[in-house]
Each structure stands twice: as structure tokens, then as C-alpha cells.
Design an enzyme around this catalytic site. Structure first.
Site, PDB file in Angstrom:
ATOM      1  N   TYR A 236       0.919  -1.300   0.075  1.00  0.00           N
ATOM      2  CA  TYR A 236      -0.075  -0.160  -0.135  1.00  0.00           C
ATOM      3  C   TYR A 236       0.879   1.230  -0.071  1.00  0.00           C
ATOM      4  CZ  TYR A 236      -3.678   3.019   1.776  1.00  0.00           C
ATOM      5  OH  TYR A 236      -4.613   4.270   1.722  1.00  0.00           O
TER       6      TYR A 236
ATOM      7  N   LYS B 178       0.778   4.193  -3.085  1.00  0.00           N
ATOM      8  CA  LYS B 178       0.564   5.583  -2.648  1.00  0.00           C
ATOM      9  C   LYS B 178       1.882   6.504  -2.936  1.00  0.00           C
ATOM     10  CE  LYS B 178      -3.652   4.921  -1.476  1.00  0.00           C
ATOM     11  NZ  LYS B 178      -4.808   5.681  -2.158  1.00  0.00           N
TER      12      LYS B 178
END
Length: 287
Positions: free
Chosen positions: A157, A161
Site C-alpha cells: 500500500y 501511494k
């Protein structure tokens, strides 16, 4: 935002739903995207409140669907002004235990799911600009504190991001000539994803201001998608509750220089001196 047309991805729940509802309240015509039937629920809420919206169900990381999403917006409303990329998932695990599928799925949905709609929307706006039309287009991406600082147990993640943050500044430089601004937000809010990870911190208060409500993020997103925000691009905003800050990315830092190649034996002392004069990095979340 009156009569500006905006696509909001991942708008069936959480942050995306709040963004879409806020756009509807401010007079925008909203294309609500999500997978399954979630998008229609948000679109109905906007229409029930007197706004204009339609739902489009599909996976924004699918190249063909991302193109059709842009085409649907233009076919329905005649124009597209803004794209808010919000769709994302997490598959949290420590890196040493992470599977290939957990890595690939998050990078596909979160990072490619930003790029694919951006690319097709930008192509549409580029063609308008080249035909001599005035373009005041906006892209608002969704990064995360995990992408800016890292987050233990969320390596996939965090990588996705961080990629969104880099994609934002790159696109802002490439697309300025076409009248397109590109910015990103890193929200701090209670969502279906964060409730599962940070349950103790995400409870709504019994009374008073709910600083973790996802709707607190939406006013900034709406403003960044407006005509007024045309002089702001390539920026990352951390936002949560009533607080907004500008996050700064990698910068050229202090350096040591020789007029010849460095020898390995020289580097220990030189690099320790260099690091002593450099700002300390922000700590990784969870470290």
C-alpha cells in the site's frame, strides 16, 4: 463548481462517497464510479438532494473501462472538467510474509487505477486544447501518509501511494501546457479501510466535532477541482479534521564534493558528516 462535470472513482462508500455528495451539493454534475452496485446508491443520494449524477460500475484499473468511463461522462454531459481518483484497496501484511498476489493486487488497483483514468482524461483534454478550446481541467489524486512516510505492515500500500505522489508531480509538469492541474491529498479519516486497521483511533466521538469523519476531507477536494484552483498544481496536501498542511517531497539535500572519484575507504567518515548535517527523516508509521 456549478455545472462543472466531475468523475469520482471509488465513490460507493467512505471518502469517495463523501466527495461525490459534496460535489453534488456544490452544483457539480457527478459521475459516480465504483465496482458492483455501490455507485448507484451514492448517485441516488445526490439526485434525492436535488443534484445531478449518474453511476458507472467498473474497475478503474481496467484500461478499456477507464477509457469508457471518460467517454461516458462526455456522452452524458457533453464535457468533463475534473477527475477525482479515490479508488483503492489494501492487503496488509509484513513484507517478509507478503504474497505475490497481495503485492500485485494493491499496485494494480491503487496505482494503475489512478493512472488509467488520468491518462484517458488527459488525452481528452489535450485534444480540446489542441483544437484551440480553453481548458480548465483538474485531477485530484488520493495518496496517503503511508505513501509519504511509510507504514509498517503496509509495504504494498505504501509503495502504491508513494507511486501516486510521484505520478502527481510528474503529470502536473507534463500536462500544464494543456490547462490541466494535478494535485493529491493524503487524508486522515475514518473509512472502511482505516476502521479495520486503526479501530481504536477511528471511533466517532459521542459529542462535539468528529475530527475523523471522512467528509472533513471533501471541501479541499472540491476546491482543488474548481476553476479557482487553476494556479495550484503538483502539490500534496495532508488533510484531516480541521487541519490542512502542505507536504513536501524529496529535495536536494546537503552534499560533499571531490574533483575525483571517491575511494571506498573515504566514504565512512564523509557520509557520517553528511548525514549529521542533513534533516532526520520522518519516522515510519508503526515503527
Amino acid at each position: 463548481m456549478t455545472d462543472r462535470v466531475v468523475i469520482v472513482t471509488g465513490a460507493g462508500q467512505g471518502l469517495g462517497r463523501e466527495h461525490a455528495l459534496a460535489f453534488g451539493r456544490h452544483g457539480a454534475r457527478v459521475v459516480v464510479n465504483d465496482i458492483g452496485g455501490a455507485a448507484e446508491g451514492t448517485a441516488k443520494e445526490i439526485r434525492a438532494a436535488g443534484g445531478i449524477a449518474f453511476a458507472s460500475s467498473g474497475d478503474v484499473s481496467d484500461w478499456g473501462y477507464a477509457q469508457s468511463l471518460v467517454e461516458q461522462a462526455v456522452a452524458e454531459f457533453g464535457v468533463l472538467h475534473a477527475l477525482v481518483n479515490n479508488a483503492g484497496i489494501n492487503r496488509d501484511r509484513m513484507l517478509v510474509n507478503m504474497s505475490e498476489a497481495e503485492w500485485d493486487t494493491v499496485l494494480r488497483v491503487d496505482l494503475k487505477g489512478h493512472f488509467a483514468p488520468m491518462r484517458h482524461a488527459a488525452a481528452y483534454w489535450r485534444d480540446l486544447a489542441k483544437s484551440g478550446q480553453r481548458v480548465a481541467a483538474r485531477v485530484v489524486n488520493t495518496s496517503s501518509g503511508a505513501g509519504l512516510m511509510g507504514s509498517v505492515g503496509q509495504g504494498n500500500y505504501a509503495a502504491a501511494k508513494a507511486g501516486i505522489a510521484a505520478l502527481t508531480i510528474n503529470a502536473s509538469a507534463e500536462w500544464a501546457r494543456y490547462g490541466i492541474t494535478v494535485n493529491a491529498v493524503a487524508p486522515n479519516a475514518r473509512t472502511p479501510m482505516t476502521e479495520a486497521v486503526f479501530a481504536d483511533k477511528m471511533r466517532a466521538p459521542e459529542s462535539g466535532f468528529d475530527a475523523m469523519h471522512p467528509g472533513n476531507v471533501s471541501p479541499l477536494v472540491v476546491w482543488l477541482a474548481s476553476e479557482e484552483a487553476g494556479d495550484v498544481s503538483g502539490r500534496m496536501f495532508e488533510v484531516g479534521g480541521g487541519e490542512i498542511s502542505v507536504a513536501d517531497g524529496w529535495q536536494h539535500g546537503p552534499k560533499v564534493v571531490k574533483d575525483r572519484r571517491w575511494e571506498v575507504a573515504e566514504l565512512g567518515a564523509a557520509l557520517r558528516e553528511l548525514l549529521a548535517s542533513a534533516p532526520r527523516p520522518a519516522p515510519v508509521y508503526g515503527a
